[in-house]
Scaffold this active site. Structure first.
Site, PDB file in Angstrom:
ATOM      1  N   PHE A 136       0.800  -1.220   0.000  1.00  8.72           N
ATOM      2  CA  PHE A 136       0.000   0.000   0.000  1.00  8.72           C
ATOM      3  C   PHE A 136       0.835   1.273   0.000  1.00  8.72           C
ATOM      4  O   PHE A 136       0.380   2.315  -0.431  1.00  8.72           O
ATOM      5  CB  PHE A 136      -0.941   0.002   1.211  1.00  8.72           C
ATOM      6  N   ARG A 137       2.056   1.176   0.516  1.00  6.67           N
ATOM      7  CA  ARG A 137       2.876   2.378   0.578  1.00  6.67           C
ATOM      8  C   ARG A 137       3.683   2.600  -0.690  1.00  6.67           C
ATOM      9  O   ARG A 137       4.368   3.600  -0.826  1.00  6.67           O
ATOM     10  CB  ARG A 137       3.825   2.294   1.786  1.00  6.67           C
ATOM     11  N   CYS A 145     -13.379   0.149  20.053  1.00  5.52           N
ATOM     12  CA  CYS A 145     -14.264   1.305  20.198  1.00  5.52           C
ATOM     13  C   CYS A 145     -13.450   2.470  20.756  1.00  5.52           C
ATOM     14  O   CYS A 145     -12.750   2.324  21.756  1.00  5.52           O
ATOM     15  CB  CYS A 145     -15.418   0.971  21.128  1.00  5.52           C
ATOM     16  N   CYS A 160     -15.452   3.307  24.477  1.00  9.23           N
ATOM     17  CA  CYS A 160     -15.373   2.480  25.687  1.00  9.23           C
ATOM     18  C   CYS A 160     -14.249   1.450  25.646  1.00  9.23           C
ATOM     19  O   CYS A 160     -14.016   0.760  26.636  1.00  9.23           O
ATOM     20  CB  CYS A 160     -16.707   1.768  25.915  1.00  9.23           C
ATOM     21  N   HIS A 182       3.204  -1.612  13.380  1.00  9.24           N
ATOM     22  CA  HIS A 182       2.187  -0.734  12.780  1.00  9.24           C
ATOM     23  C   HIS A 182       0.780  -1.177  13.161  1.00  9.24           C
ATOM     24  O   HIS A 182      -0.192  -0.808  12.491  1.00  9.24           O
ATOM     25  CB  HIS A 182       2.331  -0.690  11.256  1.00  9.24           C
ATOM     26  N   ILE A 209       0.230  -5.359   8.684  1.00  7.54           N
ATOM     27  CA  ILE A 209      -0.936  -5.297   9.571  1.00  7.54           C
ATOM     28  C   ILE A 209      -1.910  -6.432   9.287  1.00  7.54           C
ATOM     29  O   ILE A 209      -3.005  -6.468   9.844  1.00  7.54           O
ATOM     30  CB  ILE A 209      -1.675  -3.947   9.396  1.00  7.54           C
ATOM     31  N   ASP A 210      -1.521  -7.366   8.403  1.00  4.39           N
ATOM     32  CA  ASP A 210      -2.480  -8.350   7.892  1.00  4.39           C
ATOM     33  C   ASP A 210      -2.602  -9.619   8.735  1.00  4.39           C
ATOM     34  O   ASP A 210      -3.472 -10.455   8.475  1.00  4.39           O
ATOM     35  CB  ASP A 210      -2.123  -8.726   6.453  1.00  4.39           C
TER      36      ASP A 210
HETATM   37 ZN    ZN Z   1     -18.005   1.493  22.909  1.00  3.50          ZN
END
Ligand code: ZN
Length: 270
Positions: free
Chosen positions: A58-59, A151, A154, A143, A127-128
């Site tokens: 991707f880079r 999230c 939270c 990375h 990252i895969d």
């Molecule tokens: Zn949350």
């Protein structure tokens, strides 16, 4: 990546495109010898390891990914907060693509090295999650990982498969508990690198007696500094990748072949 054609490595690469690929054998044998004579091997991997699995770099400008979108508009932490829909329009297909990809012989060769007690850890820019899928343990992801999402409200987390179920009609992944925005656990442009992973990576590089660099141009911080840490501590460096790197001149072994064939070939010679 340099574009000049005077690089001697270009001739080497061109020679290596022959059907037999015999030109690479001395390099592969040298790599096997280096692996056999090392006791604390740490692998350092980049996008080139996942390219044979069908995941584009991707880079790299050659991937064509950035021809139609500006990364600053879709792949930064600022874009995630400012234009969450646009971020996910870009990122959701990447999640779906990675879910379908499988490890290749380069990943499997590193698993085999570990099985033989010749690879202590894998530091990766990828990252895969394919190193873990192949069976490597002790993977350090500098990375982050697309394998989980969290999230931002939270802190709840979901696996890659679960994340796919968090999208509503609006095309944004939303927390099932607090309705907060959900973000993939990858390091976006503009985000700090995970401190614990970086500390672990630096420690591993400094203690390695061989840093086996595979499929990385070794140009992007923080990975660019790791081979220097190994050398400063008296360790050796092997570079297995197709393009030039800043460490080509000081590497003890330099293999320019396809990582998915060169690495398994070296392991087979051990
Ligand atoms: Zn949350």
């Amino acid at each position: 990546m340099r574009a000049d054609s005077n690089d001697p490595a270009d001739d080497h690469r061109a020679a290596g495109t022959g059907e037999a690929g015999d030109e690479h054998e001395p390099d592969v044998t040298a790599l096997a010898s280096l692996l056999a004579s090392s006791e604390r091997v740490v692998a350092l991997t980049g996008a080139g390891v996942s390219v044979p699995s069908g995941i584009p770099d991707f880079r790299s400008p050659e991937s064509g990914l950035w021809n139609t979108v500006d990364p600053m508009d879709v792949a930064t932490i600022d874009a995630f907060h400012r234009n969450t829909k646009g971020f996910w329009d870009f990122y959701r297909p990447r999640l779906d693509m990675v879910r379908q990809k499988r490890p290749n012989p380069a990943h499997e060769a590193l698993v085999e090295l570990e099985r033989r007690g010749r690879c202590d850890a894998v530091i990766t820019q990828n990252i895969d999650g394919l190193h873990q899928a192949a069976g490597s343990t002790g993977v350090v992801e500098v990375h982050g990982s697309i394998g989980t999402s969290s999230c931002t409200g939270c802190g709840a987390t979901w696996t890659l498969d679960e994340t796919a179920s968090l999208f509503g009609e609006h095309g944004i992944a939303t927390c099932t508990s607090c309705s907060g925005k959900v973000k993939p656990d990858v390091v976006l442009f503009g985000e700090l690198l995970p401190a614990a992973a970086m500390e672990r990576a630096r420690d591993l590089a400094a203690r390695a007696d061989l840093l086996l660099c595979v499929g990385s141009s070794l140009e992007v911080y923080p990975v660019a500094e790791l081979p220097a840490l190994t050398r400063d501590s008296g360790g050796r460096i092997a570079v297995v990748t197709q393009g030039p790197t800043p460490y080509d001149e000081v590497a003890d072994v330099r293999v320019t072949g396809n990582v998915a064939t060169a690495l398994p070939a070296a392991v087979a010679e051990l």
